[in-house]
Design an enzyme around this catalytic site. Structure first.
Site, short mmCIF file in Angstrom:
data_model
loop_
_atom_site.label_atom_id
_atom_site.label_comp_id
_atom_site.label_asym_id
_atom_site.label_seq_id
_atom_site.Cartn_x
_atom_site.Cartn_y
_atom_site.Cartn_z
N SER A 156 0.92 -1.06 -0.40
CA SER A 156 0.12 -0.06 -0.20
C SER A 156 0.91 1.16 -0.41
CB SER A 156 -1.02 -0.40 1.34
OG SER A 156 -1.55 0.85 1.71
N TYR A 169 -2.76 -1.03 10.03
CA TYR A 169 -2.79 -1.61 8.75
C TYR A 169 -1.47 -0.90 8.18
CZ TYR A 169 -4.24 -1.38 4.40
OH TYR A 169 -4.37 -1.55 2.39
#
Ligand SMILES: NC(=O)c1ccc[n+]([C@@H]2O[C@H](COP(=O)([O-])OP(=O)(O)OC[C@H]3O[C@@H](n4cnc5c(N)ncnc54)[C@H](OP(=O)(O)O)[C@@H]3O)[C@@H](O)[C@H]2O)c1
Length: 252
Positions: A156, A169
């Site tokens: 990401s 995350y």
């Protein structure tokens, strides 16, 4: 930027290949599984929801692609034995694994570290990092049994640059990049390759949960970002290892 969004794969790109996709039941994993199958791969579909996995299975069957396999698994509670049993099933059915896409992830909370629930933090790390490590360990012998297997870890933009409010995350995606680089270095003298891929902003349930006020219509769909996923599994990426890729250019 390392991006192959304009790549146009030949229809038989993945003929004869066996590829496992985690999080194959929804979002990006679903779209990529369909495209891998459309390009000739036998896809092993892993996810939690049996119904959603079955719907991907049915769609693959309806397109006349190689018959896929379903392996329902909750990556939060899966044990080393569960991963060994998955490996044994693949070994018995195919004797090798040509591709492994670690795609399943949990978003966790969108709050600052000071307020982050630590149990949630641990479960995000379990699904996003520990399960991928454990699954890779279990599948390494099958990857080594394939002529030149490709493993792709999903990253990401917050796995490459930390950002406020992305807690576990973001941390899990940094760890994912690290695991990818370590594996690439450990297997540099082999034909195995390990790379990471950041899908970028994509119209899925996870994106909606992270940005509830965003208009989904401005985002690319999972089907639109598939080319780099194909490139990383195909022969053009042979010899490429330890690198970080993007599935689409960043939005401005
Ligand atoms: N969408 C974006 O904008 C974006 C941006 C950057 C990175 N990413 C990354 O891209 C990947 C796919 O994201 P997405 O947006 O497609 O997410 P999504 O729509 O939420 O889909 C997530 C998938 O992961 C599976 N999954 C989640 N928890 C699981 C668990 N405990 N055990 C087994 N499977 C589990 C889900 O399976 P079930 O439905 O069966 O539970 C689902 O198939 C993720 O790694 C994400 O971090 C996405």
């Amino acid at each position: 930027m390392n991006c192959h969004m304009d790549y146009r794969a030949p229809s038989d790109l993945l003929a004869g290949k066996v590829i496992l996709v985690t999080g194959a039941s929804a979002g990006i994993g679903r779209a990529v599984s369909l495209e891998y199958a459309r390009h000739g791969a036998t896809v092993v579909l892993v996810g939690r929801s049996v119904n959603r996995l079955k719907s991907v299975y049915d769609e693959i069957e309806a397109m006349g692609a190689p018959k896929p396999a379903i392996f329902p698994l909750n990556l939060e509670s899966a044990t080393v034995q569960d991963f060994a049993s998955l490996a044994a099933t693949i070994d018995e059915a195919f004797g090798k694994l040509d591709g492994l896409l670690h795609n399943a992830s949990q978003l966790g909370e969108r709050v600052n570290v000071a307020d982050y629930d630590l149990e949630t933090w641990a479960s995000v790390m379990q699904v996003n990092v520990m399960a991928a490590v454990s699954l890779t360990q279990a599948l390494l012998p099958l990857l080594q049994a394939a002529p030149n297997a490709s493993t792709v870890f999903t990253s990401s933009s917050v796995g490459r640059r930390g950002r406020a409010g992305w807690g576990a995350y973001s941390t899990s995606k940094f760890a994912t990049e690290g695991v990818m680089q370590i594996l690439a270095d450990e297997h540099r003298d082999s034909t195995l390759r390990f790379n990471s891929l950041n899908p970028g902003a994509t119209r899925t349930d996870m994106r909606r949960a992270a940005y509830p006020d965003e208009d989904p219509a401005v985002l690319r769909t999972p089907a639109e970002i598939v080319p780099t996923y194909l490139w990383l599994m195909g022969p053009e990426s042979l010899g490429v290892t330890g690198e970080a890729f993007d599935a689409q250019p960043p939005r401005h």
